[in-house]
Design a protein around this motif. Structure first.
Motif, short mmCIF file in Angstrom:
data_model
loop_
_atom_site.label_atom_id
_atom_site.label_comp_id
_atom_site.label_asym_id
_atom_site.label_seq_id
_atom_site.Cartn_x
_atom_site.Cartn_y
_atom_site.Cartn_z
N MET A 1 0.83 -1.21 0.00
CA MET A 1 0.00 0.00 0.00
C MET A 1 0.87 1.26 0.00
SD MET A 1 -3.10 1.07 2.58
CE MET A 1 -4.02 2.55 2.29
N LEU A 2 1.94 1.24 0.84
CA LEU A 2 2.86 2.38 0.88
C LEU A 2 3.51 2.59 -0.48
CD1 LEU A 2 4.44 4.57 2.41
CD2 LEU A 2 6.11 2.81 3.04
N ALA A 3 3.88 1.48 -1.12
CA ALA A 3 4.52 1.57 -2.44
C ALA A 3 3.58 2.21 -3.46
CB ALA A 3 4.95 0.19 -2.91
N ASN A 4 2.30 1.81 -3.42
CA ASN A 4 1.31 2.38 -4.34
C ASN A 4 1.14 3.88 -4.10
OD1 ASN A 4 0.81 -0.06 -5.61
ND2 ASN A 4 -0.86 -0.61 -4.22
N PHE A 5 1.08 4.25 -2.81
CA PHE A 5 0.91 5.67 -2.47
C PHE A 5 2.10 6.48 -2.97
CE2 PHE A 5 1.97 9.15 0.45
CZ PHE A 5 0.84 9.95 0.28
N MET A 6 3.34 5.97 -2.73
CA MET A 6 4.53 6.70 -3.13
C MET A 6 4.62 6.79 -4.66
SD MET A 6 5.71 7.70 -0.34
CE MET A 6 7.07 8.56 -1.11
N ASN A 7 4.22 5.74 -5.36
CA ASN A 7 4.24 5.78 -6.82
C ASN A 7 3.28 6.83 -7.36
OD1 ASN A 7 6.19 3.79 -7.28
ND2 ASN A 7 4.69 2.13 -7.18
N ILE A 8 2.09 6.91 -6.76
CA ILE A 8 1.10 7.92 -7.17
C ILE A 8 1.63 9.32 -6.87
CG2 ILE A 8 -1.19 8.86 -6.67
CD1 ILE A 8 -2.10 5.95 -6.13
N PHE A 9 2.25 9.47 -5.68
CA PHE A 9 2.77 10.76 -5.25
C PHE A 9 3.86 11.24 -6.20
CE2 PHE A 9 5.60 13.29 -2.35
CZ PHE A 9 4.72 14.34 -2.16
N MET A 10 4.82 10.34 -6.53
CA MET A 10 5.93 10.72 -7.40
C MET A 10 5.46 10.96 -8.83
SD MET A 10 8.34 10.94 -5.28
CE MET A 10 9.60 11.36 -6.46
N SER A 11 4.37 10.30 -9.22
CA SER A 11 3.88 10.47 -10.59
C SER A 11 3.27 11.86 -10.81
CB SER A 11 2.82 9.40 -10.92
OG SER A 11 1.62 9.61 -10.18
N LEU A 12 3.04 12.59 -9.73
CA LEU A 12 2.49 13.94 -9.86
C LEU A 12 3.47 14.89 -10.53
CD1 LEU A 12 0.86 14.31 -6.31
CD2 LEU A 12 -0.33 13.90 -8.48
N GLY A 13 4.76 14.58 -10.44
CA GLY A 13 5.77 15.46 -11.01
C GLY A 13 6.25 16.48 -10.00
N SER A 14 7.47 16.98 -10.21
CA SER A 14 8.08 17.89 -9.24
C SER A 14 7.30 19.19 -9.08
CB SER A 14 9.52 18.20 -9.65
OG SER A 14 9.56 18.74 -10.96
N SER A 15 6.58 19.61 -10.12
CA SER A 15 5.83 20.87 -10.03
C SER A 15 4.62 20.75 -9.11
CB SER A 15 5.36 21.31 -11.42
OG SER A 15 4.48 20.35 -11.98
N VAL A 16 4.27 19.49 -8.72
CA VAL A 16 3.14 19.29 -7.79
C VAL A 16 3.62 18.77 -6.45
CG1 VAL A 16 1.00 18.03 -7.37
CG2 VAL A 16 1.49 18.88 -9.66
N PHE A 17 4.46 17.71 -6.45
CA PHE A 17 4.77 17.12 -5.15
C PHE A 17 5.76 17.95 -4.33
CE2 PHE A 17 7.95 14.58 -7.66
CZ PHE A 17 9.10 14.91 -6.96
N ILE A 18 6.66 18.72 -4.99
CA ILE A 18 7.55 19.60 -4.22
C ILE A 18 6.74 20.71 -3.53
CG2 ILE A 18 9.42 21.29 -4.36
CD1 ILE A 18 10.45 18.48 -4.43
N PRO A 19 5.79 21.39 -4.22
CA PRO A 19 4.95 22.35 -3.52
C PRO A 19 4.16 21.74 -2.35
CG PRO A 19 4.78 22.71 -5.87
CD PRO A 19 5.60 21.47 -5.69
N ILE A 20 3.68 20.50 -2.52
CA ILE A 20 2.96 19.84 -1.41
C ILE A 20 3.89 19.69 -0.21
CG2 ILE A 20 1.94 17.65 -0.66
CD1 ILE A 20 0.83 17.34 -3.51
N ILE A 21 5.13 19.26 -0.46
CA ILE A 21 6.10 19.12 0.62
C ILE A 21 6.39 20.47 1.26
CG2 ILE A 21 8.52 18.54 1.13
CD1 ILE A 21 8.29 16.38 -1.06
N ILE A 22 6.54 21.50 0.44
CA ILE A 22 6.83 22.84 0.97
C ILE A 22 5.68 23.35 1.83
CG2 ILE A 22 7.14 25.26 0.28
CD1 ILE A 22 9.65 23.61 -0.06
N ILE A 23 4.44 23.11 1.39
CA ILE A 23 3.27 23.54 2.17
C ILE A 23 3.24 22.85 3.52
CG2 ILE A 23 0.74 23.47 2.28
CD1 ILE A 23 0.78 23.84 -0.82
#
Length: 449
Positions: A1-23
């Protein structure tokens, strides 16, 4: 389940997941929600803008590079796929998923123990330790050994980030931040001693080819617009372009040199509130301990000296690749984005373009030999990730970074004991660097008082 979540998260691309991390980081640092969201979105916009500019550069330079290769009959046995393919390869495996929690926990622990000052939020560039893990996995046929290799790889990333901090603040003007991009930082180890040598060469040490100083002395001749235009004309001429095609490429390169810094300024705008909040947080909860936010080399590639050096290095790298005895990698796919491998080197040469071109040319020799050596391991890594490559070997110029070579060489020679030795050495180096920096900071405060 963790692997699936991380794959989905990384598939968002840096323009989405880096802002999420920053927020989320902003909220942890007790920023107001609205301010944290604006900071994150501003950084996301910066990534999109930067991607558009690098896309323009890649689209414009790609055909020119291809024509140069054909025109001069260049042929070497190992294909350069470009570093842009390596990130998706790394994160398309379980190794890429595992590296994220390992790096996060290790990073927090080392900050708490005051062994590093870098807090890495640049999750995307963890693909570099992950790719090392996949190569080691391929060499040893042991997944656990591959995972183990990512630990010293990440420690090297932190060492380089701590060393890069003064360059990020003093040369590039990003206080409270550093770069956690191994590809960009690795060259500093070469640039610093080379610059020391250059400083001691009579006559040569007086030459400062700097876009800002050239513009100050010669006006329009040193303007980044004209520099980009002329470099574009040169590359177009080498590619055998017609005059209209040369002029078009010249304008496109001028556009890159002008637009890139404007996109990078969005990173500064978004990250400054985060850096300020980090200082306040550490003052309250960590006794004022210095913590620097680790970000992508995208922060610095817009510098005019960096871009000028990188554009000049495209034909030079091709020439070196062809003439270098023992090299088997034909520089191609990595050339449009080689700016990321050279960015911090230019800071090591204090923006002097002449020194940067000479130093980067020497560095390119080492990268090409490293890329040739790593080609079998890298080809295996791509195959483990499920990529169909045919019968030949693949590599790319910046695959030959010394951290990559060091990790694979240690595995080949000593296997797991080699990785454990590297881990111990990396921890000692981290401790020494930060102890020395702490002593220097205390001495500076005493001198100021």
């Amino acid at each position: 389940m963790l692997a699936n979540f991380m794959n989905i998260f990384m598939s968002l691309g840096s323009s989405v997941f880096i802002p999420i991390i920053i927020i989320f980081l902003g909220l942890i640092l007790r920023m107001k929600p609205g301010k944290a969201i604006i900071s994150g979105l501003t950084i996301g916009i910066g990534f999109i803008g930067l991607s558009m500019v690098t896309g323009l550069m890649s689209d414009a330079l790609g055909p020119a590079i291809e024509l140069m290769v054909e025109r001069y009959g260049l042929s070497l046995s190992i294909m350069d796929l470009g570093s842009g393919t390596a990130g998706p390869v790394a994160f398309s495996t379980a190794m890429g998923v595992i590296v994220i929690p390992i790096a996060f926990v290790l990073n927090i622990l080392l900050i708490y123990l005051k062994v590093t000052k870098t807090f890495n939020v640049d999750v995307w560039n963890l693909w570099q330790p992950a790719l090392i893990g996949i190569m080691v996995w391929g060499i040893t046929q042991n997944f656990v050994t591959g995972v183990l290799s990512m630990i010293p790889a990440f420690l090297i990333e932190l060492i380089l980030a701590d060393l890069a901090k003064p360059y990020m603040s003093d040369f590039y003007g990003f206080p409270g931040m550093t770069c956690t991009h191994i590809m960009a930082n690795a060259g500093l180890i070469f640039a610093a001693p080379l610059n020391w040598v250059f400083d001691r060469i009579p006559g040569f040490n007086k030459i400062d080819v700097n876009p800002e100083k050239i513009q100050e002395k010669f006006g329009v001749i040193g303007d980044p617009t004209l520099i980009g235009f002329v470099i574009g004309l040169i590359i177009g001429g080498l590619a055998g372009y017609t005059v209209p095609q040369m002029l078009t490429l010249g304008v496109q390169m001028a556009a890159v040199l002008i637009i890139m810094p404007k996109m990078v300024s969005l990173f500064m705008e978004g990250l400054t509130p985060i850096a300020d909040a980090t200082k306040e947080f550490t003052r309250k909860y960590l006794g004022g301990q210095e913590v620097n936010i680790g970000m992508d080399a995208a922060l610095v590639v817009g510098n005019s000296s960096v871009m000028s050096t990188s554009l000049l290095m495209i034909p030079i790298t091709l020439l070196i690749g062809v003439l270098l005895p023992g090299n088997k990698v034909l520089p191609f796919g990595d050339l449009p984005t080689i700016v990321f491998a050279l960015a911090l080197m230019v800071a090591g040469f204090k923006g002097n373009v002449l020194r940067s071109v000479i130093g980067c040319s020497i560095y390119t020799v080492f990268m090409l030999y490293g890329a040739t050596y790593l080609a079998p391991a890298l080809t295996t890594a791509y195959q483990l990730a499920g990529y169909e490559l045919g019968s030949g070997l693949i590599s790319y110029v910046s695959a030959g970074l010394w951290p990559n070579v060091l990790m694979v060489l240690a595995t080949n020679l000593l296997s797991v004991p080699g990785l454990l030795i590297l881990t111990a050495i990396a921890l000692m180096v981290l401790f020494f660097i930060n102890r020395r920096q702490n002593v220097q900071a205390i001495n500076n405060e005493k001198a100021f008082d």
